[in-house]
Design an enzyme around this catalytic site. Structure first.
Site, PDB file in Angstrom:
ATOM      1  N   HIS A  64      52.385  37.459  49.630  1.00 32.80           N
ATOM      2  CA  HIS A  64      51.117  37.770  49.343  1.00 32.80           C
ATOM      3  C   HIS A  64      50.923  35.934  49.558  1.00 32.80           C
ATOM      4  O   HIS A  64      51.795  34.857  49.180  1.00 32.80           O
ATOM      5  CB  HIS A  64      51.107  37.985  47.558  1.00 32.80           C
ATOM      6  N   GLU A  90      45.213  41.098  52.810  1.00 31.70           N
ATOM      7  CA  GLU A  90      44.016  39.829  52.568  1.00 31.70           C
ATOM      8  C   GLU A  90      42.772  38.746  53.115  1.00 31.70           C
ATOM      9  O   GLU A  90      44.383  37.686  52.892  1.00 31.70           O
ATOM     10  CB  GLU A  90      44.567  39.800  50.895  1.00 31.70           C
ATOM     11  N   SER A 133      39.070  41.758  46.388  1.00 27.90           N
ATOM     12  CA  SER A 133      37.498  41.467  45.375  1.00 27.90           C
ATOM     13  C   SER A 133      37.020  42.925  45.383  1.00 27.90           C
ATOM     14  O   SER A 133      36.287  43.330  45.230  1.00 27.90           O
ATOM     15  CB  SER A 133      37.224  39.975  45.527  1.00 27.90           C
ATOM     16  N   GLU A 172      49.465  33.950  47.347  1.00 30.82           N
ATOM     17  CA  GLU A 172      49.381  32.760  46.718  1.00 30.82           C
ATOM     18  C   GLU A 172      51.045  32.599  46.603  1.00 30.82           C
ATOM     19  O   GLU A 172      51.872  31.844  46.302  1.00 30.82           O
ATOM     20  CB  GLU A 172      49.143  33.930  45.486  1.00 30.82           C
ATOM     21  N   GLY A 230      43.593  43.636  42.599  1.00 30.10           N
ATOM     22  CA  GLY A 230      44.469  41.946  41.577  1.00 30.10           C
ATOM     23  C   GLY A 230      43.160  42.031  40.343  1.00 30.10           C
ATOM     24  O   GLY A 230      43.602  43.057  39.359  1.00 30.10           O
ATOM     25  N   GLY A 231      42.498  41.311  40.060  1.00 32.22           N
ATOM     26  CA  GLY A 231      42.030  42.034  38.708  1.00 32.22           C
ATOM     27  C   GLY A 231      41.490  42.894  38.272  1.00 32.22           C
ATOM     28  O   GLY A 231      41.100  43.243  37.175  1.00 32.22           O
ATOM     29  N   GLY A 275      39.992  37.349  44.405  1.00 31.86           N
ATOM     30  CA  GLY A 275      39.541  36.441  43.388  1.00 31.86           C
ATOM     31  C   GLY A 275      38.516  35.757  43.078  1.00 31.86           C
ATOM     32  O   GLY A 275      37.672  35.100  41.933  1.00 31.86           O
ATOM     33  N   ASN A 320      48.399  44.928  41.891  1.00 28.10           N
ATOM     34  CA  ASN A 320      48.679  43.623  41.538  1.00 28.10           C
ATOM     35  C   ASN A 320      48.876  43.172  40.356  1.00 28.10           C
ATOM     36  O   ASN A 320      47.099  41.975  40.576  1.00 28.10           O
ATOM     37  CB  ASN A 320      48.581  42.350  43.284  1.00 28.10           C
ATOM     38  N   TRP A 321      49.728  43.188  39.031  1.00 30.46           N
ATOM     39  CA  TRP A 321      49.151  42.375  38.146  1.00 30.46           C
ATOM     40  C   TRP A 321      48.795  40.704  38.067  1.00 30.46           C
ATOM     41  O   TRP A 321      48.627  40.470  37.470  1.00 30.46           O
ATOM     42  CB  TRP A 321      50.022  43.207  36.919  1.00 30.46           C
ATOM     43  N   LYS A 322      49.163  40.320  39.506  1.00 25.84           N
ATOM     44  CA  LYS A 322      49.958  39.376  39.937  1.00 25.84           C
ATOM     45  C   LYS A 322      50.858  38.690  37.922  1.00 25.84           C
ATOM     46  O   LYS A 322      51.159  38.721  37.536  1.00 25.84           O
ATOM     47  CB  LYS A 322      48.840  38.600  39.368  1.00 25.84           C
TER      48      LYS A 322
HETATM   49  P1  PGA Z   1      41.940  40.442  43.697  1.00 25.96           P
HETATM   50  O1  PGA Z   1      43.222  40.118  44.365  1.00 25.96           O
HETATM   51  O2  PGA Z   1      41.408  41.712  43.293  1.00 25.96           O
HETATM   52  O3  PGA Z   1      41.549  39.933  42.636  1.00 25.96           O
HETATM   53  O4  PGA Z   1      40.855  40.225  44.644  1.00 25.96           O
HETATM   54  C1  PGA Z   1      43.867  41.277  44.944  1.00 25.96           C
HETATM   55  C2  PGA Z   1      45.254  41.146  45.363  1.00 25.96           C
HETATM   56  O5  PGA Z   1      45.479  39.348  45.423  1.00 25.96           O
HETATM   57  O6  PGA Z   1      45.967  41.053  45.310  1.00 25.96           O
END
Ligand code: PGA
Length: 251
Positions: A99, A169, A213, A101, A234-235, A175, A11-13
Site C-alpha cells: 500500500h 491506487e 476515493s 502508505e 479506505g474511508g 483520502g 482497508n480499515w487502516k
Molecule cells: P480512500 O483510501 O478510499 O480513503 O481514498 C483507499 C486506500 O488507501 O486503500
C-alpha cells in the site's frame, strides 16, 4: 469485467477497536449471509489487533477478512512485525501488500513488496499487491512507466488469478476526494493487464482493483470500466451502509 467476480475490499487502516470493528463486520456479515452475492465478494482488512475477532464474526458467512501488511519471513526476531502465517492463523484469507502508505511511510521498495507477496502465497493467503503513482509523477507524464515498474517489481513468482490481486491506487487520489478520469483509470488498468500477460499464468482472470476515493456516488461508473474488477476502499469502508452501497454498484 469479463467473467471475473468483483472484489470489494475495505482497508480499515488504523481504525477500529474491538467493539466498533466487530459491529461493522457483523453488519456486513448479516447482509452477506452464508452465500453472499454472486456478483461480488466482500473483504475487510481490519487492524491486526482485531483480525481474529472480525474473522470469527464472519466465519459462517461469506465475509472475507485480510491483513494490511505482512513481513516476508515466517517468524523471527522482527519486533512489531507480523508474519503472513500469523494472519492466516488469525483467520485471514488475504493480505494487502505495498500500500502506498507503506511504500511512503516505511520506505518499502517493490523488491520488499514482492517478498511480502511471496510470503502471502507461502502462507496460503491471497496477496493484494498495490501500485500507484504520485501527483508529481503523473504531472511529469511518468504515471504509466512508474506503475508498470511497480507491477513488474512487486508481483511474486507463482502468482496466479487464484492467489494474487492487483490494486491500482494513485497516491494523490487516496483520502483526497480526487479521482482520475474514467479514461485515465481505463488506460492504466488495461496497461496493468498487458503487463500481467508477461508475468502471470491466466492474466485475463487476475482481478485488478481500483482504489482512491471510491464512494457510493462514483462506484458505478468506476466499476463499469472493462478492466476494473473491484475496489479497494479506505474511508467509505468504515461505514457498513456506504461500503455496501459501493458493492451494490457492481453489475
Ligand atoms: P480512500 O483510501 O478510499 O480513503 O481514498 C483507499 C486506500 O488507501 O486503500
Amino acid at each position: 469485467m469479463t467473467g471475473r467476480r468483483y472484489l470489494i475490499a475495505g482497508n480499515w487502516k488504523m481504525h477500529g477497536r474491538l467493539q466498533d470493528g466487530t459491529a461493522l463486520a457483523q453488519a456486513l456479515a448479516e447482509k452477506l449471509g452464508p452465500n453472499g452475492d454472486p456478483r461480488f465478494e466482500i473483504l475487510v482488512c481490519p487492524p491486526a489487533t482485531i483480525l481474529s475477532a472480525v474473522s470469527a464474526v464472519g466465519e459462517k458467512t461469506a465475509l472475507l477478512t485480510g491483513g494490511q501488511d505482512c513481513h516476508a519471513a515466517p517468524q523471527g526476531a522482527h519486533t512489531g512485525d507480523i508474519a503472513a502465517e500469523m494472519l492466516a492463523d488469525a483467520g485471514a484469507g488475504y493480505v494487502i501488500v505495498g500500500h502506498s502508505e507503506r511504500r511512503q511511510n516505511h520506505a518499502e521498495t517493490s523488491a520488499q513488496v514482492k517478498g511480502k507477496a511471496a510470503a502471502a502465497l507461502r502462507a496460503g493467503l491471497k496477496a493484494i499487491v498495490c501500485v500507484g503513482e504520485t501527483r508529481e509523477q503523473r504531472d511529469a507524464g511518468q504515471a504509466a512507466e512508474i506503475v508498470a515498474a511497480q507491477v513488474a517489481g512487486s508481483v511474486p513468482e507463482g502468482a496466479t488469478a487464484d492467489n494474487c490481486v492487483l490494486a491500482y491506487e494513485p497516491v494523490w487520489a487516496i483520502g483526497t476526494g480526487l479521482t482520475p478520469t474514467i479514461a485515465d483509470i481505463a488506460a492504466m488498468h488495461s496497461m496493468i493487464r498487458e503487463k500481467l500477460r508477461g508475468l502471470v499464468a491466466s492474466p485475463e482472470a487476475v482481478r485488478i482493483l481500483y482504489g482512491g476515493s471510491v464512494k457510493a456516488s462514483n462506484a458505478a461508473e468506476i466499476l463499469a470500466i472493462d478492466d476494473v474488477d473491484g475496489a479497494l476502499v479506505g474511508g467509505a469502508s468504515l461505514d457498513a451502509g456506504s461500503f455496501w452501497a459501493i458493492a451494490q454498484a457492481c453489475r
